[in-house]
Write an enzyme that holds these catalytic residues in place. Sequence first.
Site, mmCIF file in Angstrom:
data_model
loop_
_atom_site.group_PDB
_atom_site.id
_atom_site.type_symbol
_atom_site.label_atom_id
_atom_site.label_comp_id
_atom_site.label_asym_id
_atom_site.label_seq_id
_atom_site.Cartn_x
_atom_site.Cartn_y
_atom_site.Cartn_z
ATOM 1 N N HIS A 1 7.352 -0.033 8.450
ATOM 2 C CA HIS A 1 6.767 1.203 7.907
ATOM 3 C C HIS A 1 7.822 2.047 7.216
ATOM 4 O O HIS A 1 7.852 3.275 7.332
ATOM 5 C CB HIS A 1 6.083 2.009 9.016
ATOM 6 C CG HIS A 1 4.839 2.722 8.556
ATOM 7 N ND1 HIS A 1 3.586 2.196 8.731
ATOM 8 C CD2 HIS A 1 4.660 3.892 7.900
ATOM 9 C CE1 HIS A 1 2.688 3.022 8.223
ATOM 10 N NE2 HIS A 1 3.317 4.059 7.713
ATOM 11 N N ASP B 1 7.987 -6.551 3.597
ATOM 12 C CA ASP B 1 8.165 -5.389 2.732
ATOM 13 C C ASP B 1 9.369 -4.602 3.207
ATOM 14 O O ASP B 1 9.917 -4.853 4.279
ATOM 15 C CB ASP B 1 6.897 -4.527 2.654
ATOM 16 C CG ASP B 1 6.601 -3.739 3.932
ATOM 17 O OD1 ASP B 1 7.517 -3.501 4.747
ATOM 18 O OD2 ASP B 1 5.440 -3.349 4.131
ATOM 19 N N ARG C 1 6.504 0.251 -0.791
ATOM 20 C CA ARG C 1 6.149 0.759 0.529
ATOM 21 C C ARG C 1 6.436 2.258 0.628
ATOM 22 O O ARG C 1 7.396 2.751 0.063
ATOM 23 C CB ARG C 1 7.004 -0.015 1.522
ATOM 24 C CG ARG C 1 6.980 0.134 2.963
ATOM 25 C CD ARG C 1 5.840 0.015 3.811
ATOM 26 N NE ARG C 1 5.378 1.337 4.138
ATOM 27 C CZ ARG C 1 4.100 1.669 4.066
ATOM 28 N NH1 ARG C 1 3.209 0.819 3.696
ATOM 29 N NH2 ARG C 1 3.733 2.877 4.364
ATOM 30 N N SER D 1 7.082 -5.706 8.605
ATOM 31 C CA SER D 1 7.227 -4.348 8.080
ATOM 32 C C SER D 1 7.644 -3.413 9.195
ATOM 33 O O SER D 1 7.234 -3.581 10.348
ATOM 34 C CB SER D 1 5.888 -3.881 7.477
ATOM 35 O OG SER D 1 5.970 -2.527 7.070
ATOM 36 N N PRO E 1 0.834 -1.212 0.000
ATOM 37 C CA PRO E 1 0.000 0.000 0.000
ATOM 38 C C PRO E 1 0.863 1.255 0.000
ATOM 39 O O PRO E 1 1.755 1.407 0.835
ATOM 40 C CB PRO E 1 -0.802 -0.128 1.297
ATOM 41 C CG PRO E 1 0.028 -1.018 2.178
ATOM 42 C CD PRO E 1 0.704 -1.975 1.251
ATOM 43 N N THR E 2 0.611 2.128 -0.941
ATOM 44 C CA THR E 2 1.332 3.389 -1.036
ATOM 45 C C THR E 2 0.322 4.494 -1.297
ATOM 46 O O THR E 2 -0.433 4.427 -2.268
ATOM 47 C CB THR E 2 2.379 3.342 -2.166
ATOM 48 O OG1 THR E 2 3.192 2.180 -1.991
ATOM 49 C CG2 THR E 2 3.259 4.571 -2.133
ATOM 50 N N GLN F 1 -5.726 -1.950 2.390
ATOM 51 C CA GLN F 1 -5.028 -1.623 3.640
ATOM 52 C C GLN F 1 -5.872 -0.627 4.428
ATOM 53 O O GLN F 1 -6.426 0.316 3.871
ATOM 54 C CB GLN F 1 -3.655 -1.021 3.328
ATOM 55 C CG GLN F 1 -2.884 -0.533 4.540
ATOM 56 C CD GLN F 1 -3.173 0.934 4.876
ATOM 57 O OE1 GLN F 1 -3.606 1.700 4.019
ATOM 58 N NE2 GLN F 1 -2.947 1.304 6.115
ATOM 59 N N ARG G 1 14.908 -4.103 -3.676
ATOM 60 C CA ARG G 1 15.309 -3.327 -4.848
ATOM 61 C C ARG G 1 15.771 -4.205 -6.000
ATOM 62 O O ARG G 1 15.898 -3.748 -7.121
ATOM 63 C CB ARG G 1 16.453 -2.359 -4.472
ATOM 64 C CG ARG G 1 16.095 -1.355 -3.404
ATOM 65 C CD ARG G 1 15.088 -0.330 -3.934
ATOM 66 N NE ARG G 1 14.766 0.637 -2.901
ATOM 67 C CZ ARG G 1 13.774 0.478 -2.019
ATOM 68 N NH1 ARG G 1 13.022 -0.596 -2.065
ATOM 69 N NH2 ARG G 1 13.545 1.393 -1.104
ATOM 70 N N THR H 1 -2.766 -2.135 9.200
ATOM 71 C CA THR H 1 -1.493 -1.550 9.625
ATOM 72 C C THR H 1 -1.533 -1.389 11.141
ATOM 73 O O THR H 1 -2.310 -0.595 11.671
ATOM 74 C CB THR H 1 -1.255 -0.194 8.946
ATOM 75 O OG1 THR H 1 -1.108 -0.408 7.540
ATOM 76 C CG2 THR H 1 0.011 0.467 9.486
ATOM 77 N N TYR I 1 -6.347 1.569 8.390
ATOM 78 C CA TYR I 1 -6.027 1.933 9.763
ATOM 79 C C TYR I 1 -7.335 1.854 10.535
ATOM 80 O O TYR I 1 -8.421 1.923 9.951
ATOM 81 C CB TYR I 1 -5.476 3.357 9.842
ATOM 82 C CG TYR I 1 -4.166 3.566 9.117
ATOM 83 C CD1 TYR I 1 -2.950 3.355 9.758
ATOM 84 C CD2 TYR I 1 -4.163 3.998 7.796
ATOM 85 C CE1 TYR I 1 -1.757 3.568 9.090
ATOM 86 C CE2 TYR I 1 -2.974 4.207 7.117
ATOM 87 C CZ TYR I 1 -1.769 3.986 7.773
ATOM 88 O OH TYR I 1 -0.591 4.189 7.109
ATOM 89 N N SER J 1 -3.959 1.513 -0.671
ATOM 90 C CA SER J 1 -3.903 2.268 0.576
ATOM 91 C C SER J 1 -5.262 2.883 0.875
ATOM 92 O O SER J 1 -5.972 3.338 -0.027
ATOM 93 C CB SER J 1 -2.855 3.377 0.460
ATOM 94 O OG SER J 1 -2.951 4.289 1.538
ATOM 95 N N LYS K 1 0.001 -6.090 9.378
ATOM 96 C CA LYS K 1 1.247 -5.526 8.855
ATOM 97 C C LYS K 1 1.920 -4.659 9.917
ATOM 98 O O LYS K 1 1.277 -3.830 10.544
ATOM 99 C CB LYS K 1 0.966 -4.671 7.614
ATOM 100 C CG LYS K 1 2.218 -4.127 6.949
ATOM 101 C CD LYS K 1 1.903 -3.400 5.665
ATOM 102 C CE LYS K 1 1.349 -2.030 5.902
ATOM 103 N NZ LYS K 1 2.386 -1.125 6.485
ATOM 104 N N GLY L 1 12.932 -2.355 1.523
ATOM 105 C CA GLY L 1 14.294 -2.609 1.069
ATOM 106 C C GLY L 1 14.428 -3.538 -0.117
ATOM 107 O O GLY L 1 15.544 -3.936 -0.460
#
Length: 310
Positions: free
Chosen positions: A184, A215, A239, A182, A7-8, A57, A219, A85, A59, A36, A160, A217
Amino acid sequence: MPIMIAPTAIQKAAHPEGEYATARAASAADTIMTLSSWATSSVEEVASTGPGIRFLQIYLFKDRNMATQLIKRAEKAGFKAIVLTADSPVVGHKEADLKNRFRLPSYLRMKNFEGMHLEKLDMTEHSDHTSAVNGLYDQSLTWKDVKWLQTITSLPILVKGVLTAEDTRLAIQAGAAGIIVSNHGARQLDYVPATITALEEVVQAAEGRVPVFMDGGVRRGTNVFKALALGASGVFIGRSESVTFDLVMYQIGRPVVFSLAAEGEAGVRKVLKMLHDELEITMALCGCPSLKDITRDHVVTERDRPRIAP
């Protein structure tokens, strides 16, 4: 395709098509997109882009009716899971946002909250925004709330923000159908461990009872391979690891949103293909013809290295 989209928020800040483009690219790659709750496209709008597997996702807000309404809409729109989250009962002190004087362009709206008096949440001043969001979030969040979510939806609930064996066991006891390791983007709390460092502890505590994802790092395809070797069922990319804004450019999340900003849907398709191809090459060079052939023996971690007494 064990590479999914995390989720972004606020993706239309990167490209006019925002979450529409990301949803289409994820579907083309036959993978999962997590929308998100702070998206600039609603659950209904994302569903309208065509078939695909999507998670929502959320809250937990003080007004539980907000979460209930959003989850019911996601169910109706064909979403397949809820991602809670759990590591953000309050917004962390994000110095990068302050340094870069984060502002949200006035033309962007939080489309999932239209009609809830939140779609025009004031983000013109970061400190005021932080206070406003903290005023909305339920800061008394506990494991009982995972059980409460199960009373309002039949969708599986992934938790998460888990980094320890203790929280893993508590999440499973509360009925979590899956866990996402995660931190965050390491922008909630300074000095938290890297997710790849915490992953194996969580996997061991889960004991195969629920799938564990990670999630942060990721790459390269080699990063995906390492996570799978340490027991992850898959990884999420994109993320929200940084949020900066000035008069010229703003960035939200990597690598999905960077590719979205560069080339829209084609960019997201490209980054998913790059990671998929890199993973396949890594598997071939490690002698793994399928995902199930990736084992713990393929990686060496710091805890495996011999300790020499001083």
